[in-house]
Design a protein around this motif. Structure first.
Motif, short mmCIF file in Angstrom:
data_model
loop_
_atom_site.label_atom_id
_atom_site.label_comp_id
_atom_site.label_asym_id
_atom_site.label_seq_id
_atom_site.Cartn_x
_atom_site.Cartn_y
_atom_site.Cartn_z
N VAL A 172 -16.80 42.01 -26.53
CA VAL A 172 -17.40 41.12 -25.53
C VAL A 172 -18.51 40.28 -26.17
O VAL A 172 -18.62 39.06 -25.94
CB VAL A 172 -17.94 41.93 -24.34
CG1 VAL A 172 -18.78 41.04 -23.42
CG2 VAL A 172 -16.78 42.54 -23.55
N ILE A 173 -19.35 40.93 -26.98
CA ILE A 173 -20.43 40.19 -27.65
C ILE A 173 -19.86 39.13 -28.58
O ILE A 173 -20.32 37.98 -28.61
CB ILE A 173 -21.33 41.16 -28.45
CG1 ILE A 173 -22.06 42.12 -27.51
CG2 ILE A 173 -22.35 40.38 -29.29
CD1 ILE A 173 -22.82 43.22 -28.22
N ALA A 174 -18.81 39.48 -29.33
CA ALA A 174 -18.20 38.51 -30.24
C ALA A 174 -17.53 37.37 -29.48
O ALA A 174 -17.58 36.21 -29.91
CB ALA A 174 -17.18 39.22 -31.13
N LEU A 175 -16.90 37.70 -28.36
CA LEU A 175 -16.27 36.66 -27.53
C LEU A 175 -17.31 35.64 -27.05
O LEU A 175 -17.12 34.42 -27.18
CB LEU A 175 -15.56 37.31 -26.34
CG LEU A 175 -14.70 36.41 -25.44
CD1 LEU A 175 -13.60 37.24 -24.77
CD2 LEU A 175 -15.52 35.73 -24.34
N LEU A 176 -18.41 36.16 -26.51
CA LEU A 176 -19.47 35.26 -26.02
C LEU A 176 -20.09 34.48 -27.17
O LEU A 176 -20.38 33.28 -27.05
CB LEU A 176 -20.54 36.08 -25.29
CG LEU A 176 -20.09 36.76 -23.99
CD1 LEU A 176 -21.20 37.64 -23.44
CD2 LEU A 176 -19.68 35.71 -22.95
N GLY A 177 -20.31 35.16 -28.30
CA GLY A 177 -20.89 34.48 -29.45
C GLY A 177 -20.00 33.38 -29.98
O GLY A 177 -20.47 32.30 -30.35
N THR A 178 -18.69 33.63 -30.01
CA THR A 178 -17.74 32.61 -30.47
C THR A 178 -17.73 31.41 -29.52
O THR A 178 -17.75 30.25 -29.96
CB THR A 178 -16.32 33.21 -30.56
OG1 THR A 178 -16.33 34.27 -31.51
CG2 THR A 178 -15.31 32.16 -30.99
N TYR A 179 -17.68 31.69 -28.23
CA TYR A 179 -17.70 30.61 -27.24
C TYR A 179 -18.94 29.74 -27.40
O TYR A 179 -18.85 28.50 -27.42
CB TYR A 179 -17.63 31.19 -25.83
CG TYR A 179 -17.79 30.15 -24.73
CD1 TYR A 179 -16.73 29.34 -24.36
CD2 TYR A 179 -19.03 29.97 -24.10
CE1 TYR A 179 -16.89 28.37 -23.38
CE2 TYR A 179 -19.19 29.01 -23.11
CZ TYR A 179 -18.11 28.22 -22.76
OH TYR A 179 -18.28 27.26 -21.79
N LEU A 180 -20.10 30.39 -27.53
CA LEU A 180 -21.34 29.64 -27.68
C LEU A 180 -21.38 28.86 -29.00
O LEU A 180 -21.87 27.73 -29.05
CB LEU A 180 -22.54 30.58 -27.60
CG LEU A 180 -22.82 31.19 -26.22
CD1 LEU A 180 -23.92 32.24 -26.31
CD2 LEU A 180 -23.21 30.09 -25.22
N ALA A 181 -20.85 29.46 -30.06
CA ALA A 181 -20.85 28.79 -31.36
C ALA A 181 -20.07 27.49 -31.31
O ALA A 181 -20.52 26.44 -31.81
CB ALA A 181 -20.27 29.71 -32.43
N TYR A 182 -18.90 27.52 -30.70
CA TYR A 182 -18.09 26.30 -30.59
C TYR A 182 -18.71 25.31 -29.60
O TYR A 182 -18.64 24.09 -29.81
CB TYR A 182 -16.66 26.64 -30.17
CG TYR A 182 -15.81 27.12 -31.32
CD1 TYR A 182 -15.37 26.24 -32.30
CD2 TYR A 182 -15.44 28.46 -31.43
CE1 TYR A 182 -14.59 26.68 -33.37
CE2 TYR A 182 -14.66 28.91 -32.48
CZ TYR A 182 -14.24 28.01 -33.45
OH TYR A 182 -13.47 28.44 -34.51
#
Length: 373
Positions: A147-157
């Motif tokens: 979940v943390i990686a999913l949110l982090g990826t979304y925010l990064a893009y």
């Protein structure tokens, strides 16, 4: 039964397990950095090895959980521990051969629990600790990391959507060097301690250390060196699966996955939870894949990984139980198991040479597009 002989044999076997843990789990730290081109393969495993060694000296909380928490050290014998280690090593080698990132940690726990249960009875296994510090974190940690990686990826893009593609990629690749390094440090902090805990348990069981003791400095150093050497050799088969097989990873996703894994692993080591680094990092990579719009996640590969996770504890427990029962019969039994395990390990290695995976072809996953340089 010559106790000093057994103690030496089991300590050496524990370090062999630590070595297999190193090359089995190199992918956890470096698969995404290798897949995105942030680090060259040989540089990646060299850096990871150094940081695994450094991480071994950061904490001993996980080691104490293993040496004084999972099983009753008053009921465990040195041959039982030997049998548990054999179960863990053979499972590690088998899953490495087929390229599946299963949990070295759970292989170790399963082998130890199976050998203890069959030789000393269910009362010698502290099932409350097993559930609290192994089973529950094993279920929760990959989900939290994902979940943390999913949110982090979304925010990064989202944050970098107006930036030049090359500038964004170069920036995140530089960030990956730092984040992958932290994963390696966290891996050494968590996984090297598991072998420290086993060796400490052997020393307590043989009367060389008092119950509840922490690992001596020589135990910490030898465990750190063994896992670092295994890491440097590189588990290329599993690196290929995690870096290219589960999903196509770009640098923002790799950075998010590695950062998420680091946060979860360091927090768990501080709390004394012996988490599976493999499960945490796999959950992070899956979350990073889902966090990018229209990203492809290979659910068949994910399903095979999940099955390997499911069977790791019981499979290692069965082998550990059989090995522990034979080894508990005396020096001859220990010798028989040692020879059988060595022969099985050699057979797996010889079979792996038929279709080797190396630093040169690690990014060439079957059925995918042109490999990333």
């Amino acid at each position: 039964m010559d106790l000093s002989f057994l103690v030496v044999v089991v300590i050496v076997t524990a370090l062999v397990f630590d070595f297999t843990n190193g090359f089995h789990d190199t992918a956890n730290a470096m698969a995404t950095s290798i897949a995105t081109g942030a680090l060259r393969p040989k540089v990646a495993v060299g850096l990871s090895a150094v940081l695994n060694l450094a991480g071994a000296f950061v904490s001993t909380e996980v080691a104490k959980t293993i040496s004084s928490g999972l099983v009753d050290d008053a009921k465990v014998t040195v041959p039982i521990i030997f049998g548990g280690l054999v179960g863990a090593i053979l499972w590690n080698l088998t899953t490495w051969y087929v390229g599946l990132p299963s949990s070295s940690s759970h292989a170790l726990f399963g082998g130890l629990i199976g050998a203890t249960w069959i030789a000393a009875g269910s009362g010698a296994v502290n099932f409350g600790t097993v559930v609290q510090k192994i089973v529950v974190p094993a279920v929760a940690a990959p989900i939290v990391a994902g979940v943390i990686a999913l949110l982090g990826t979304y925010l990064a893009y989202k944050i970098t959507q107006r930036g030049r593609r090359k500038t964004v990629d170069d920036g995140f690749r530089a960030g990956q060097i730092a984040s992958a390094s932290l994963v390696s440090l966290a891996h050494g902090t968590g996984d090297a301690q598991k072998t420290m805990g086993i060796i400490t348990l052997v020393l307590i069981t043989s009367g060389s250390l008092a119950p509840g003791s922490r690992p001596p400095l020589w135990v910490i150093g030898s465990a750190g060196l063994a896992i670092a050497l295994g890491t440097y050799l590189g588990g290329w088969r599993i690196i290929r699966t995690m870096g290219k097989g589960l999903t196509e990873i770009e640098s923002p996703q790799g950075f998010a996955a590695e950062t998420s894994s680091t946060a979860v692993l360091l927090a768990s080591s501080h709390l004394g939870f012996p988490l599976s680094t493999t499960q945490v990092c796999s959950g992070s990579i899956l979350g990073a894949g889902l966090g990018k719009r229209l990203a492809e996640v290979r659910w068949t590969v994910a399903g095979r990984m999940a099955l390997a996770w499911l069977f790791t504890l019981p499979a290692a427990a069965v082998v550990g139980a059989l090995a522990g029962r034979v080894a508990n019969s005396g020096n001859a039994g220990v010798a028989v198991i040692a020879v059988a395990a060595a022969a099985a390990g050699l057979g797996i290695y010889v079979a792996s040479r038929r279709k080797p995976v190396t630093a040169g072809n690690v990014n060439e996953y079957p059925g995918t597009s042109v490999p990333v340089a």
